[in-house]
Design an enzyme around this catalytic site. Structure first.
Site, PDB file in Angstrom:
ATOM      1  N   GLN A  72       0.821  -1.211   0.000  1.00 34.62           N
ATOM      2  CA  GLN A  72       0.000   0.000   0.000  1.00 34.62           C
ATOM      3  C   GLN A  72       0.854   1.260   0.000  1.00 34.62           C
ATOM      4  OE1 GLN A  72      -3.524  -0.063  -0.375  1.00 34.62           O
ATOM      5  NE2 GLN A  72      -2.794  -2.094  -0.962  1.00 34.62           N
ATOM      6  N   HIS A  78       1.426   3.173  -3.241  1.00 32.72           N
ATOM      7  CA  HIS A  78       0.423   4.013  -3.905  1.00 32.72           C
ATOM      8  C   HIS A  78       0.944   5.427  -4.146  1.00 32.72           C
ATOM      9  CE1 HIS A  78      -3.490   2.067  -4.514  1.00 32.72           C
ATOM     10  NE2 HIS A  78      -3.082   1.218  -3.605  1.00 32.72           N
ATOM     11  N   GLU A  83      -8.131   3.594   6.395  1.00 34.07           N
ATOM     12  CA  GLU A  83      -8.860   3.127   5.209  1.00 34.07           C
ATOM     13  C   GLU A  83      -8.910   1.591   5.145  1.00 34.07           C
ATOM     14  OE1 GLU A  83      -6.827   3.892   1.560  1.00 34.07           O
ATOM     15  OE2 GLU A  83      -8.533   3.290   0.337  1.00 34.07           O
ATOM     16  N   HIS A  84      -7.714   0.983   5.186  1.00 30.32           N
ATOM     17  CA  HIS A  84      -7.625  -0.484   5.146  1.00 30.32           C
ATOM     18  C   HIS A  84      -7.038  -0.989   6.452  1.00 30.32           C
ATOM     19  CE1 HIS A  84      -6.779   0.607   0.794  1.00 30.32           C
ATOM     20  NE2 HIS A  84      -7.829  -0.174   0.667  1.00 30.32           N
ATOM     21  N   ASP A 134      -8.132  -4.364  -3.342  1.00 28.99           N
ATOM     22  CA  ASP A 134      -7.857  -3.369  -4.387  1.00 28.99           C
ATOM     23  C   ASP A 134      -8.148  -3.909  -5.784  1.00 28.99           C
ATOM     24  OD1 ASP A 134      -7.046  -1.336  -2.767  1.00 28.99           O
ATOM     25  OD2 ASP A 134      -4.894  -1.588  -3.112  1.00 28.99           O
ATOM     26  N   HIS A 154     -49.114  26.969   7.499  1.00 27.86           N
ATOM     27  CA  HIS A 154     -49.119  25.522   7.710  1.00 27.86           C
ATOM     28  C   HIS A 154     -50.353  25.128   8.519  1.00 27.86           C
ATOM     29  CE1 HIS A 154     -44.914  25.988   6.636  1.00 27.86           C
ATOM     30  NE2 HIS A 154     -44.708  24.676   6.695  1.00 27.86           N
TER      31      HIS A 154
HETATM   32  P1  NAD Z   1      -5.164  11.342 -10.331  1.00 32.79           P
HETATM   33  O1  NAD Z   1      -5.871  10.866 -11.553  1.00 32.79           O
HETATM   34  O2  NAD Z   1      -5.939  11.533  -9.090  1.00 32.79           O
HETATM   35  O3  NAD Z   1      -4.465  12.742 -10.649  1.00 32.79           O
HETATM   36  C1  NAD Z   1      -3.886  13.003 -11.890  1.00 32.79           C
HETATM   37  C2  NAD Z   1      -4.326  14.376 -12.354  1.00 32.79           C
HETATM   38  O4  NAD Z   1      -3.861  15.364 -11.443  1.00 32.79           O
HETATM   39  C3  NAD Z   1      -3.778  14.768 -13.697  1.00 32.79           C
HETATM   40  O5  NAD Z   1      -4.713  14.412 -14.691  1.00 32.79           O
HETATM   41  C4  NAD Z   1      -3.618  16.268 -13.604  1.00 32.79           C
HETATM   42  O6  NAD Z   1      -4.644  16.887 -14.306  1.00 32.79           O
HETATM   43  C5  NAD Z   1      -3.771  16.578 -12.143  1.00 32.79           C
HETATM   44  N1  NAD Z   1      -2.618  17.320 -11.675  1.00 32.79           N
HETATM   45  C6  NAD Z   1      -1.384  16.842 -11.443  1.00 32.79           C
HETATM   46  N2  NAD Z   1      -0.566  17.838 -11.047  1.00 32.79           N
HETATM   47  C7  NAD Z   1      -1.300  18.970 -11.031  1.00 32.79           C
HETATM   48  C8  NAD Z   1      -1.042  20.331 -10.718  1.00 32.79           C
HETATM   49  N3  NAD Z   1       0.169  20.708 -10.325  1.00 32.79           N
HETATM   50  N4  NAD Z   1      -2.047  21.221 -10.809  1.00 32.79           N
HETATM   51  C9  NAD Z   1      -3.285  20.838 -11.184  1.00 32.79           C
HETATM   52  N5  NAD Z   1      -3.579  19.560 -11.516  1.00 32.79           N
HETATM   53  C10 NAD Z   1      -2.605  18.648 -11.434  1.00 32.79           C
HETATM   54  O7  NAD Z   1      -3.968  10.314 -10.117  1.00 32.79           O
HETATM   55  P2  NAD Z   1      -2.834  10.223  -8.987  1.00 32.79           P
HETATM   56  O8  NAD Z   1      -2.072  11.501  -8.903  1.00 32.79           O
HETATM   57  O9  NAD Z   1      -2.076   8.986  -9.305  1.00 32.79           O
HETATM   58  O10 NAD Z   1      -3.597  10.028  -7.609  1.00 32.79           O
HETATM   59  C11 NAD Z   1      -4.434   8.941  -7.347  1.00 32.79           C
HETATM   60  C12 NAD Z   1      -4.685   8.907  -5.858  1.00 32.79           C
HETATM   61  O11 NAD Z   1      -5.810   8.103  -5.579  1.00 32.79           O
HETATM   62  C13 NAD Z   1      -3.526   8.351  -5.043  1.00 32.79           C
HETATM   63  O12 NAD Z   1      -3.276   9.217  -3.967  1.00 32.79           O
HETATM   64  C14 NAD Z   1      -4.067   7.021  -4.523  1.00 32.79           C
HETATM   65  O13 NAD Z   1      -3.537   6.638  -3.284  1.00 32.79           O
HETATM   66  C15 NAD Z   1      -5.526   7.353  -4.416  1.00 32.79           C
HETATM   67  N6  NAD Z   1      -6.436   6.210  -4.372  1.00 32.79           N
HETATM   68  C16 NAD Z   1      -7.297   6.184  -3.330  1.00 32.79           C
HETATM   69  C17 NAD Z   1      -8.210   5.165  -3.231  1.00 32.79           C
HETATM   70  C18 NAD Z   1      -9.186   5.182  -2.097  1.00 32.79           C
HETATM   71  O14 NAD Z   1     -10.166   4.464  -2.144  1.00 32.79           O
HETATM   72  N7  NAD Z   1      -8.973   5.979  -1.070  1.00 32.79           N
HETATM   73  C19 NAD Z   1      -8.262   4.167  -4.204  1.00 32.79           C
HETATM   74  C20 NAD Z   1      -7.370   4.226  -5.273  1.00 32.79           C
HETATM   75  C21 NAD Z   1      -6.464   5.281  -5.356  1.00 32.79           C
END
Ligand code: NAD
Length: 429
Positions: A249, A252, A317-318, A351, A411
């Site tokens: 995890q 991530h 969360e988990h 997941d 009312h």
């Molecule tokens: P994401 O799709 O959430 O973010 C990517 C987007 O962020 C890009 O498309 C871009 O537009 C935007 N971005 C990046 N930098 C930026 C900036 N400086 N300004 C404005 N926009 C910007 O993908 P990610 O970044 O990989 O994040 C995914 C998150 O989801 C991780 O933190 C992961 O741990 C989390 N997650 C949580 C769960 C849950 O159930 N809690 C499940 C799966 C994933």
């Protein structure tokens, strides 16, 4: 008293709304409100270097799917069948109700799906194919007629497996669009994308902040931010498996906390040693390393009861239970997004394959919500009918009195009018 063998930073919900993120998100949303599609395309180019079509045609989706090995498709179909099965059982548990509370007085509720849902499938760091199963399959089981699915390109490329998962899950529209621009477009609508009623799916700080700012104008599922794991272990636990699962995890992202709470100092020390040994060789060490260094915690407790109490206070969360009697955790703990009972059952299964929903509350939000499930796409809407005139008149008398206590004369008169019509009461209006 618990002892910390390794301390790490704790994040609170307040940390997620940093000024710079808040202001940037505010600016992007305002711009998309004003300039619509033009602004959406501009941000897709700025943040994701994407200048191709934002919405994929049905033919393009088929071309993309055709590039994938059959095994990838088969696995997506298998996992989606697991997610669908459990969601259908959950849907069936949500029965509509109707009850006669007084003679001829009927109260009921129906679970009605939202008419359009947005599914955000993250893609900044990894192509989170499984998030498509969780958001889209679940929406379709709930009966949502229109599901708009958005995912960003990864390093300029379309994530083919994610597109396949979106299509196979039943998405009605597939967009290569991420971040704030995706959330804002779905929430406020543009010329090319009709707005949705509810947005679900996890995401990074920008995605979470956009959901927060747009909540109200659009419904949201929950705040599902950086992934967290907490392991509860006793003397029986296998330290190697504990270490492997903590790191599973932590990878991530660099802010993903991995916490071990154990009643066994030996298990704690051996698990830490395994982490230090395994981490450097992980292809995802760039994320898992900082996550473990900055947010990893190892806490040794006097006994297992104290371990459960400490674990519960995290509302993680988990939560993975590595103990001789894992089901005891169901009695001992109340705050968690999802519990994984016993060493055969790891968070990675949750997941990726097992069928429960992986979109789960983080940063303590498990204190007030569970994760995404079919019920989040349904509105519980009530109705009422009085078929008996005497009951209508009697309720009218109470309504008249109760309303006047609150100084609501209008009312009161609605009640009075029925008491007059059905029971012959006289009023001087
Ligand atoms: P994401 O799709 O959430 O973010 C990517 C987007 O962020 C890009 O498309 C871009 O537009 C935007 N971005 C990046 N930098 C930026 C900036 N400086 N300004 C404005 N926009 C910007 O993908 P990610 O970044 O990989 O994040 C995914 C998150 O989801 C991780 O933190 C992961 O741990 C989390 N997650 C949580 C769960 C849950 O159930 N809690 C499940 C799966 C994933």
């Amino acid at each position: 008293m618990p002892t910390h063998l390794k301390t790490g930073r704790s994040k609170s919900f307040a940390d997620t709304s940093q000024d710079d993120v808040r202001e940037r998100v505010q600016g992007i949303i305002a711009d998309i409100r004003t300039r619509g599609d033009e602004a959406v395309s501009a941000y897709a180019e700025t943040f994701d270097r994407w200048t191709g079509d934002l919405r994929l045609s049905a033919e393009r989706v088929q071309e993309i799917i055709a590039t994938l090995p059959q095994q990838v498709i088969d696995d997506i179909v298998f996992v989606q069948s697991q997610v669908r099965h459990f969601a259908e059982v959950q849907r069936a548990s949500m029965t509509d109700v109707e009850v006669e509370t007084l003679p001829g007085v009927f109260l009921g509720h129906r679970h009605v799906p939202v008419q359009a849902a947005g599914a955000y499938i993250p893609g900044g760091k990894y192509p989170l194919t499984a998030s498509a199963h969780m958001t889209i399959v679940t929406a379709k089981v709930a009966g949502v007629p229109r599901v708009v699915a958005c995912t960003p390109p990864i390093r300029g490329e379309i994530p083919a497996a994610t597109v396949a998962a979106m299509h196979l899950a039943g998405a009605d529209e597939i967009w290569i669009l991420g971040g704030v621009q995706a959330v804002a477009a779905m929430a406020v609508g543009t010329a090319s994308m009709a707005r949705v009623d509810l947005i679900a799916g996890p995401g990074n700080a920008y995605v979470a902040e956009a959901k927060r700012q747009l909540f109200g104008e659009v419904g949201i599922d929950l705040f599902a931010g950086p992934t967290e794991i907490l392991v509860v272990a006793d003397e029986e636990a296998d330290p190697f498996l504990v270490a492997v699962d903590l790191l599973s995890q932590a990878e991530h992202g660099p802010e993903s906390p991995a916490v071990l709470v154990t009643s066994s100092e030996r298990v704690a020390r051996e698990a830490m040693a395994h982490v230090e040994r395994i981490l450097p060789g992980m292809p995802t060490a760039d994320y898992a390393g900082p996550a473990w260094r900055d947010y990893g915690q190892v806490i040794v407790t006097e006994d297992l009861d104290e371990a459960y109490a400490v674990a519960d206070s995290f509302a993680s969360e988990h939560v993975q239970i590595f103990t001789a009697e894992p089901r005891v955790a169901l009695e001992k703990m109340v705050h968690y997004g999802a519990l994984f009972l016993g060493e055969n059952t790891c968070v990675s299964y949750g997941d990726k394959v097992i069928g429960t929903n992986h979109v789960l509350p983080t940063l303590g939000a498990a204190r007030y919500t569970g994760g995404l499930w079919v019920g989040k796409y349904l509105r519980t809407a009530t109705y009422q009918e009085i078929r008996d005139t005497t009951s209508s008149g009697e309720l009218g008398r109470v309504c008249g009195r109760a309303s006047r206590v609150e100084l609501f004369e209008g009312h009161a008169r609605s009640g009075d009018a029925r008491a007059a019509r059905h029971l012959g009461d006289r009023f001087d209006w």
